[in-house]
Scaffold this motif. Structure first.
Motif, PDB file in Angstrom:
ATOM      1  N   ARG A 176       3.208   4.682   5.847  1.00  0.00           N
ATOM      2  CA  ARG A 176       4.490   4.845   6.054  1.00  0.00           C
ATOM      3  C   ARG A 176       4.874   3.884   7.036  1.00  0.00           C
ATOM      4  O   ARG A 176       6.460   3.650   7.040  1.00  0.00           O
ATOM      5  CB  ARG A 176       4.200   6.119   6.762  1.00  0.00           C
ATOM      6  CG  ARG A 176       3.869   7.789   6.029  1.00  0.00           C
ATOM      7  CD  ARG A 176       3.327   8.816   7.200  1.00  0.00           C
ATOM      8  NE  ARG A 176       2.546  10.118   5.785  1.00  0.00           N
ATOM      9  CZ  ARG A 176       3.480  10.670   5.233  1.00  0.00           C
ATOM     10  NH1 ARG A 176       5.106  10.974   5.974  1.00  0.00           N
ATOM     11  NH2 ARG A 176       2.785  10.858   4.331  1.00  0.00           N
ATOM     12  N   ILE A 217      11.299  -7.498  13.785  1.00  0.00           N
ATOM     13  CA  ILE A 217      10.666  -6.774  13.274  1.00  0.00           C
ATOM     14  C   ILE A 217       9.844  -6.095  14.021  1.00  0.00           C
ATOM     15  O   ILE A 217       9.073  -5.024  14.816  1.00  0.00           O
ATOM     16  CB  ILE A 217       9.144  -7.399  12.045  1.00  0.00           C
ATOM     17  CG1 ILE A 217       9.805  -7.980  10.410  1.00  0.00           C
ATOM     18  CG2 ILE A 217       7.547  -6.988  12.318  1.00  0.00           C
ATOM     19  CD1 ILE A 217       8.653  -8.940  10.573  1.00  0.00           C
ATOM     20  N   LEU A 255       4.497   0.856   7.041  1.00  0.00           N
ATOM     21  CA  LEU A 255       5.146  -0.130   6.943  1.00  0.00           C
ATOM     22  C   LEU A 255       6.499  -0.139   5.768  1.00  0.00           C
ATOM     23  O   LEU A 255       7.366  -1.014   5.541  1.00  0.00           O
ATOM     24  CB  LEU A 255       4.332  -0.735   5.188  1.00  0.00           C
ATOM     25  CG  LEU A 255       3.061  -1.693   6.407  1.00  0.00           C
ATOM     26  CD1 LEU A 255       2.312  -2.306   5.130  1.00  0.00           C
ATOM     27  CD2 LEU A 255       3.540  -2.849   6.901  1.00  0.00           C
ATOM     28  N   ARG A 256       6.650   0.645   4.978  1.00  0.00           N
ATOM     29  CA  ARG A 256       7.495   1.790   4.188  1.00  0.00           C
ATOM     30  C   ARG A 256       8.969   1.341   5.320  1.00  0.00           C
ATOM     31  O   ARG A 256       9.884   0.993   4.538  1.00  0.00           O
ATOM     32  CB  ARG A 256       7.499   2.704   3.539  1.00  0.00           C
ATOM     33  CG  ARG A 256       7.640   3.222   2.237  1.00  0.00           C
ATOM     34  CD  ARG A 256       7.472   3.875   1.745  1.00  0.00           C
ATOM     35  NE  ARG A 256       7.085   5.530   2.619  1.00  0.00           N
ATOM     36  CZ  ARG A 256       6.790   6.562   2.144  1.00  0.00           C
ATOM     37  NH1 ARG A 256       5.751   6.462   1.605  1.00  0.00           N
ATOM     38  NH2 ARG A 256       6.622   7.814   2.902  1.00  0.00           N
ATOM     39  N   LYS A 257       8.961   1.849   6.403  1.00  0.00           N
ATOM     40  CA  LYS A 257      10.012   2.174   8.025  1.00  0.00           C
ATOM     41  C   LYS A 257      10.337   0.467   7.222  1.00  0.00           C
ATOM     42  O   LYS A 257      12.058   0.339   8.062  1.00  0.00           O
ATOM     43  CB  LYS A 257       9.439   3.406   8.133  1.00  0.00           C
ATOM     44  CG  LYS A 257       9.541   3.974   8.062  1.00  0.00           C
ATOM     45  CD  LYS A 257       9.247   5.186   9.035  1.00  0.00           C
ATOM     46  CE  LYS A 257       9.087   6.428   9.214  1.00  0.00           C
ATOM     47  NZ  LYS A 257       8.027   7.622  10.005  1.00  0.00           N
ATOM     48  N   LEU A 258       9.757   0.035   7.839  1.00  0.00           N
ATOM     49  CA  LEU A 258       9.811  -1.194   8.036  1.00  0.00           C
ATOM     50  C   LEU A 258      10.428  -1.901   6.773  1.00  0.00           C
ATOM     51  O   LEU A 258      11.689  -2.948   7.115  1.00  0.00           O
ATOM     52  CB  LEU A 258       8.829  -2.424   8.447  1.00  0.00           C
ATOM     53  CG  LEU A 258       7.632  -2.291  10.541  1.00  0.00           C
ATOM     54  CD1 LEU A 258       7.028  -2.771  10.296  1.00  0.00           C
ATOM     55  CD2 LEU A 258       9.185  -2.485  11.426  1.00  0.00           C
ATOM     56  N   ARG A 259      10.110  -1.700   6.193  1.00  0.00           N
ATOM     57  CA  ARG A 259      10.556  -2.891   4.280  1.00  0.00           C
ATOM     58  C   ARG A 259      12.027  -2.124   4.632  1.00  0.00           C
ATOM     59  O   ARG A 259      12.886  -2.423   4.448  1.00  0.00           O
ATOM     60  CB  ARG A 259       9.878  -1.988   3.760  1.00  0.00           C
ATOM     61  CG  ARG A 259      10.711  -2.502   2.299  1.00  0.00           C
ATOM     62  CD  ARG A 259       9.407  -2.493   0.871  1.00  0.00           C
ATOM     63  NE  ARG A 259       9.948  -1.406   0.700  1.00  0.00           N
ATOM     64  CZ  ARG A 259       8.716  -0.382  -0.121  1.00  0.00           C
ATOM     65  NH1 ARG A 259       8.388  -1.057  -0.815  1.00  0.00           N
ATOM     66  NH2 ARG A 259       9.458   0.533  -0.184  1.00  0.00           N
ATOM     67  N   LEU A 308      14.423  -3.917   7.318  1.00  0.00           N
ATOM     68  CA  LEU A 308      14.235  -5.228   6.503  1.00  0.00           C
ATOM     69  C   LEU A 308      15.134  -5.346   5.918  1.00  0.00           C
ATOM     70  O   LEU A 308      16.058  -6.128   6.118  1.00  0.00           O
ATOM     71  CB  LEU A 308      13.191  -5.819   6.677  1.00  0.00           C
ATOM     72  CG  LEU A 308      12.056  -6.158   7.746  1.00  0.00           C
ATOM     73  CD1 LEU A 308      10.543  -6.961   7.130  1.00  0.00           C
ATOM     74  CD2 LEU A 308      12.734  -6.748   8.788  1.00  0.00           C
TER      75      LEU A 308
END
Lengths: 598, 179
Positions: free
Chosen positions: B166, B121, B168-172, B175
């Motif tokens: 945006r 992360i 968080l979406r990329k991090l998701r 992941l």
């Protein structure tokens, strides 16, 4: 594990129905939680070092000492009439400029006052930091009144080649390393990454800035190297010498970015016509040429830009020292305005257009002063109060809704900011402006790019800012126009088609447009970064923070250009977006240049 | 017309006067530790993170910028974010061809979050556009409100949400891809 008592942090309990972060899409809740946990857990692995405070306190003390030294320099300059006083209530920008002294060959001496500690000053300690307030007249001068006579910021023509900066460098370094250490020290931003060629000839070293193509642009330092024995067989180099003035303009985020900025460089050309000279700004970051401003014959160029700012243009350098020197056959004073972009760190070099670039003394100029001048700033009325009976924005005699109305300004009117600080009356922030020759006050919220707080982030001043920013910044061949082609300039929504060949280099790239005395570019206002993410699709490459120097498609007066290819019925057009990424955190399109592609 | 005389220059010492008014020990106690942690999300090693923070303090006390009383914290935070980003950019160039740094050392007391995921992360965060990363750090590490984040980053409050979204979406996506 995060604080178990924190209700927001503890929704690990899957039965908890409350969203982790109600502001965010619930489908991202889980990701948000994992991210929060990861960050907090990671943070526990990081602790400051034990001596952190001691180091900080030492650095702060050293910085204060330097500040005091600078202050005493300022005092000395002030007493000498060289620095005018005044108190800036508003930090329009910080221009840190070199204290300058002319060398016989015309080189300049700079000392960055904030340079690294190994730099010490021998006799003329330094750069002074000058803050250029937008205006000082209306500020109650509680501490001191501005002196009547405001001379050049820095004047020390009598300082000779002995005016030096010294840098003590580490043991065991080669002369070239020593020179580079010197440059690093002089450019305290740690960004003396400009590509340079260091020519060492015996005890002297000449530092030549190289452009992106590896071609020499100009000399930025002439240095002396002295090897000093330290005993025990070791030695070190003492580097001293003169560098070009280092100009720095930095507007911290959140500062009002309304004023654009320029410096006026005055000096004398010796032995060559002044019109053979040009002033070049070389980015300390990457050696890019930020501006190339030819010296024009003062009798030909009425300097319209200054006329906006100031009825009395700064006088060219006095040439009385010419008569004092019988050997000088031709001494011409010159004075040229050099535009600075919002964020500039650059060496200022005066060079001869006829001499071989990169030669040790490529110019025959003697600089007298480098003086900050604020740019005239223009705005546009972008909307009007809904309830205004005249359908316009009121220009008032005084700040305040009760003040006499002078003129009603329709949408699209251009107003020029006058000297004076904005006045916040509570319900509006009022700016002193001139519109159509009438001086008055307007509510800033209605001006281009303004937001409710009257802190326009967008510099709705494209016509001035951009025109200024284009100050010859693009070397021939690098301009974003195809020679022989046309480009469109959008002014007030009207598209003007201009021959690229009609472009001329004066104070900047400009082209004659009927009815306009300057080439104006349309202001689109601040554009959220999201827009660029969408544009990126069109462009085929991502848009990134335009502040990073290596990503733009081109440069326009130090501002990055992104080019988007747009298909039209007739073929293709290139939209060159001229951006400034510093305005209130969003990307501002200062202008769009539309180019036809055959 | 603006007369040139009106364009009086102000030397720093006037502006620098407040420099001595900063209570360094208090500022240090209040902010230093959290700022080092903040910077550490951006840069790989503690030394660099500390350098960034020290620079921010120096900038603050330099007196070059006018800071409202109570504004030291936000100022320091934004200075650290900017400084860390500059470091990150320099690094990017230097290690363009180098492999990712090794995972972070797991803290012994931390047995909830999988250290590997944590490293992923943080690494993912460093790859995000700077503003998205900053919003996420300010929101989920410093627990700043939307308004405070907007002020720190000098962006519109509405953008805070969209950046967070945006990011968080990329991090998701990252992941999911790695798991």
């Amino acid at each position: 594990m995060t604080d178990p008592l924190d209700p927001r942090r503890n929704p690990l309990d899957p039965s908890s129905a409350a969203p982790f972060d109600p502001e965010i899409d619930p489908s991202l809740d889980d990701t948000a939680r994992r991210v929060a946990e990861a960050l907090n857990a990671y943070a526990t692995t990081v602790e400051p070092s034990a001596d952190a405070y001691a180091r900080l306190a030492t650095s702060v003390a050293a910085a204060r000492t330097r500040t005091e030294e600078r202050s005493s320099l300022s005092e000395r300059l002030r007493r000498g009439g060289a620095l005018s006083g005044g108190r800036g209530g508003q930090l329009g920008l910080v221009a840190s400029m070199a204290a300058v002294a002319a060398l016989g060959v015309g080189a300049m001496v700079v000392f960055q006052g904030t340079a690294a500690e190994e730099v010490t000053s021998s006799s003329f300690p330094a750069q002074a930091q000058v803050q250029v307030p937008v205006e000082t007249e209306t500020i109650p001068s509680t501490t001191q009144a501005p002196p009547e006579d405001s001379g050049p910021v820095f004047t020390s023509p009598e300082a000779g080649p002995d005016t030096t900066v010294e840098a003590q460098v580490d043991i065991g370094q080669t002369p070239e390393q020593a020179v580079r250490a010197f440059l690093d020290a002089v450019e305290p931003d740690g960004r003396a990454d400009v590509v340079t060629d260091v020519v060492i000839d015996g005890p002297t070293a000449v530092v030549v800035a190289l452009g992106a193509d590896g071609e020499p642009i100009g000399v930025i330092a002439e240095l002396q190297l002295v090897e000093e024995e330290l005993g025990g067989g070791s030695s070190t180099w003492r580097v001293q010498g003169a560098t070009s003035p280092l100009l720095a303009v930095d507007r911290p985020a959140g500062e009002n970015t309304l004023t654009s900025q320029a410096v006026r460089v005055t000096g004398t050309a010796t032995g060559v016509p002044a019109t053979d000279l040009e002033v070049v700004l070389i980015s300390t970051f990457d050696g890019r040429t930020l501006a190339t401003v030819p010296v024009v014959d003062p009798s030909v160029d009425p300097e319209p830009a200054d006329a906006l700012v100031d009825g009395e243009s700064p006088r060219p350098a006095e040439s009385d020292d010419a008569s004092a020197d019988p050997l000088e056959v031709l001494t011409t004073p010159f004075s040229v305005r050099v535009p600075l972009a919002n964020h500039t760190r650059a060496w200022l070099v005066v060079r001869s257009t006829t001499a071989e670039p990169g030669t040790a003394t490529p110019f025959a100029a003697r600089l007298v002063s480098v003086e900050a001048v604020p740019e005239a700033t223009a705005f546009r009325v972008i909307r009007i109060p809904a309830d205004d009976p005249d359908g316009g924005l009121n220009l008032r005699a005084e700040p305040g809704l009760e003040a006499e109305r002078l003129v009603s300004l329709p949408v699209g009117s251009v107003v020029l900011r006058r000297a004076g600080l904005p006045v916040d009356t509570g319900e509006r922030v009022w700016w002193p402006v001139t519109a159509g020759g009438v001086d008055g006050w307007v509510a800033s919220a209605y001006l281009g790019g303004g937001d409710a707080e009257g802190q326009p982030g967008a510099r709705a001043t494209a016509e001035v800012t951009l025109a200024a920013a284009t100050g010859g910044a693009l070397p021939v061949g690098a301009r974003p126009f195809t020679p022989g082609g046309t480009f469109d300039v959008v002014v007030d929504g009207t598209v003007h088609t201009v021959d690229a060949d009609s472009l001329r280099m004066a104070e900047g790239w400009s082209a004659p447009i009927e009815g306009l005395d300057r080439s104006l570019l349309d202001v689109l206002g601040p554009v959220p970064a999201e827009v660029f993410e969408e544009l990126a699709v069109e462009r085929g490459r991502p848009f990134v923070d335009p502040r990073s120097a290596d990503v733009a498609d081109g440069w326009f007066g130090g501002l990055p250009i992104y080019t988007v290819r747009v298909a039209t019925a007739d073929g293709e057009r290139l939209h060159h977006w001229v951006l400034d990424g510093r305005a209130n955190g969003s990307v501002t399109v200062l202008g769009v240049i539309v180019e036809d592609v055959a | 017309m603006m007369h040139l005389a009106a364009l009086a220059m102000s030397s720093t010492h006037e502006a620098a006067a407040p420099a001595s008014s900063f209570d360094l020990p208090a500022l240090y106690d209040e902010h230093y530790r959290s700022l080092v942690k903040l910077a550490s999300f951006y840069v790989d090693d503690r030394e660099t993170a500390e350098d960034v923070v020290q620079d921010a303090f120096l900038k603050l006390v330099s007196g070059r910028y006018s800071i409202n009383p109570g504004g030291e914290g936000p100022y320091l935070r934004s200075a650290v974010l900017n400084g860390a980003r500059t470091q990150l950019r320099k690094r990017k160039v230097r290690r363009a061809k180098q492999p990712e740094p090794p995972g972070l050392v797991a803290a012994a007391e931390d047995d909830v979050v999988d250290a590997a995921e944590r490293a992923r992360i943080v690494a993912g965060l460093r790859k995000l556009p700077s503003r998205q990363a900053a919003v996420i750090v300010l929101r989920y590490y410093l627990d700043l409100s939307e308004r405070e984040i907007a002020e720190t980053l000098d962006i519109a409050p509405g953008s805070v949400k969209s950046h967070a979204h945006r990011g968080l979406r990329k991090l998701r996506t990252q992941l999911e891809a790695s798991s």
